[in-house]
Design an enzyme around this catalytic site. Structure first.
Site, PDB file in Angstrom:
ATOM      1  N   PRO A 175       0.815  -1.231   0.000  1.00 16.15           N
ATOM      2  CA  PRO A 175       0.000   0.000   0.000  1.00 16.15           C
ATOM      3  C   PRO A 175       0.842   1.273   0.000  1.00 16.15           C
ATOM      4  O   PRO A 175       0.883   2.028   0.973  1.00 16.15           O
ATOM      5  CB  PRO A 175      -0.835  -0.142   1.277  1.00 16.15           C
ATOM      6  N   GLY A 177       0.461   4.080  -1.490  1.00 15.79           N
ATOM      7  CA  GLY A 177      -0.288   5.322  -1.317  1.00 15.79           C
ATOM      8  C   GLY A 177      -0.551   5.662   0.129  1.00 15.79           C
ATOM      9  O   GLY A 177      -0.519   6.838   0.526  1.00 15.79           O
ATOM     10  N   ASP A 178      -0.818   4.652   0.958  1.00 14.70           N
ATOM     11  CA  ASP A 178      -1.049   4.897   2.384  1.00 14.70           C
ATOM     12  C   ASP A 178       0.210   5.430   3.051  1.00 14.70           C
ATOM     13  O   ASP A 178       0.159   6.387   3.835  1.00 14.70           O
ATOM     14  CB  ASP A 178      -1.470   3.597   3.071  1.00 14.70           C
ATOM     15  N   TYR A 179       1.328   4.789   2.768  1.00 18.19           N
ATOM     16  CA  TYR A 179       2.572   5.203   3.415  1.00 18.19           C
ATOM     17  C   TYR A 179       3.019   6.589   2.950  1.00 18.19           C
ATOM     18  O   TYR A 179       3.489   7.406   3.745  1.00 18.19           O
ATOM     19  CB  TYR A 179       3.667   4.160   3.171  1.00 18.19           C
ATOM     20  N   GLY A 182       1.006   9.089   4.630  1.00 11.93           N
ATOM     21  CA  GLY A 182       1.464   9.252   6.005  1.00 11.93           C
ATOM     22  C   GLY A 182       2.652  10.180   6.116  1.00 11.93           C
ATOM     23  O   GLY A 182       2.731  11.022   7.029  1.00 11.93           O
TER      24      GLY A 182
END
Length: 406
Positions: A175, A177-179, A182
């Site tokens: 993932p 995009g999530d990291y 963040g």
């Protein structure tokens, strides 16, 4: 090795004066908290009683321990509190009031429904910085849709030129995009904290999962804007940098090469012992090589297909070619450079014993990041936070437990 206890903290850390309340779950919001916690921020991670963060359910597990959780929730004080219930409002407000930064990654409108939105609380808590991470952002026609990193890669345009022409677009196998969201969220939080030092007021940091991805493909945006051209699918090649690919070797390995300059290209053909490729007019400049990419890429591929990985890499490095073997994670964890940089840290976890995980990034010379403990059980810090920090009595806490509020 570092034993995972509070006493392991050698110093306050660069962000040791900040208190952070993390209300989100899974990945993007919690990685904001993880970034801040690595550098000393006091992060309180809130989970719902009986329904903890879903990341605890994600594989891999060992002996019942959620391994991903161990690193994502490291350095965080885990408490349980059902902030969706009106009975929890007073306690939630106490936690918010103690915080410099509040992180959430619920679907837009959720905090508003619970009466805990930044707008509603701005007069009561004007100094708080709110980091709101969501699939589509807090505004716009898509804001109420669910969003995950995979969809963010697709929507941002990134996937349209990531993949092979004969197989079509691909997305990351993790993932990303999530990291990335963040990291951008943590940057935004610190930018807002810096501004607060000048104005005394906090603000909202609004991060949509697709927007950091869109930000990093800036060249694709300006190219289309000015020329109408789109970036094509080229597999592991790069349109502007030729030759650039991942090349299999004779012993089953693979080497990545990127010739971003004329000097590097000349080093490559020297390593190949192919002076004719230097004088060939098809390959005389980067523009020429872009035009004849398949021809030069085929020459490099044919050479490496006859080479042992280590021997080829030694030849390339000797000619100062930008190249590297394709490592699997076992290679990474055994690499001398990784060890010298201390890029992997070993902790002593209460459940698992010695446990390796990535070190804090980036490296600060005076106040480096630290891993003080690994991810804890739900509510492990309830007594410390609610009793010690907020001053609730034992009777009060017992009553909250009976009502399943904490």
């Amino acid at each position: 090795m570092t034993r995972t206890t509070d006493s392991a903290l050698p110093s306050q850390g660069a962000l040791g004066d900040l208190k952070v309340l993390e209300l989100g779950s899974m990945l993007a919001g919690p990685f904001v908290g993880s970034m801040l916690a690595d550098f000393g921020a006091r992060v309180i991670k809130v989970e719902k009683p009986g329904k903890p963060d879903a990341l605890r359910e994600w594989p891999p597990h060992k002996d019942g321990a959620a391994l991903w959780w161990k690193t994502m929730a490291r350095n965080k004080h885990t408490v349980t509190l059902d902030i969706s219930r009106p009975e929890a409002r007073e306690l939630a407000l106490k936690l918010i009031g103690e915080s410099d930064i509040v992180i959430e990654n619920f679907r837009p409108g959720t905090l508003e429904r619970w009466g805990l939105s930044p707008q509603e609380l701005s007069e009561r808590f004007p100094r708080i910085v709110w980091v709101r991470v969501s699939g589509w952002g807090q505004t716009g026609p898509n804001k109420e849709q669910g969003g995950y990193a995979t969809i963010a890669e697709a929507f941002s345009g990134l996937a349209s030129f990531t993949g092979h022409p004969d197989k079509g677009p691909t997305v990351s196998a993790f993932p990303m995009g999530d990291y990335l969201a963040g990291v951008f969220g943590a940057f935004g939080a610190l930018a807002a904290i810096h501004r607060r030092e000048l104005t005394g007021r906090g603000q909202v940091v609004d991060v949509a999962l697709y927007e950091p991805l869109l930000r990093i493909i800036e060249s694709v945006v300006v190219r289309f804007d000015q020329t109408g051209q789109k970036k094509p699918l080229l597999g592991n090649q790069m349109e502007e940098d030729v030759p650039r690919n991942v090349y299999p070797t004779a012993d089953g390995g693979a080497i990545a090469i990127s010739c971003g300059s004329q000097r590097i290209y000349e080093g490559l053909v020297a390593a190949m012992e192919r002076p004719d490729l230097k004088t060939d007019p098809r390959f005389g400049s980067m523009a020429d090589r872009v035009t004849h990419r398949d021809a030069i890429d085929g020459e490099v591929a044919a050479w490496l297909a006859t080479q042992n990985t280590d021997e080829a890499l030694a030849k390339l490095v000797a000619q100062k070619v930008v190249a590297g073997r394709i490592n699997d994670i076992a290679d990474v964890l055994g690499d001398a450079h990784v060890a010298a940089r201390e890029a992997i840290k070993t902790l002593v976890d209460d459940q698992l014993g010695p446990l390796r995980m990535p070190a804090p990034v980036p490296k600060l010379s005076d106040t480096p990041g630290t891993i003080r403990w690994t991810g804890r059980d739900p509510g492990a810090s309830n007594d410390e936070v609610f009793g010690g920090w907020l001053g609730l009595s034992r009777d009060d806490m017992d009553a909250l437990r009976r009502s399943n509020i904490i």
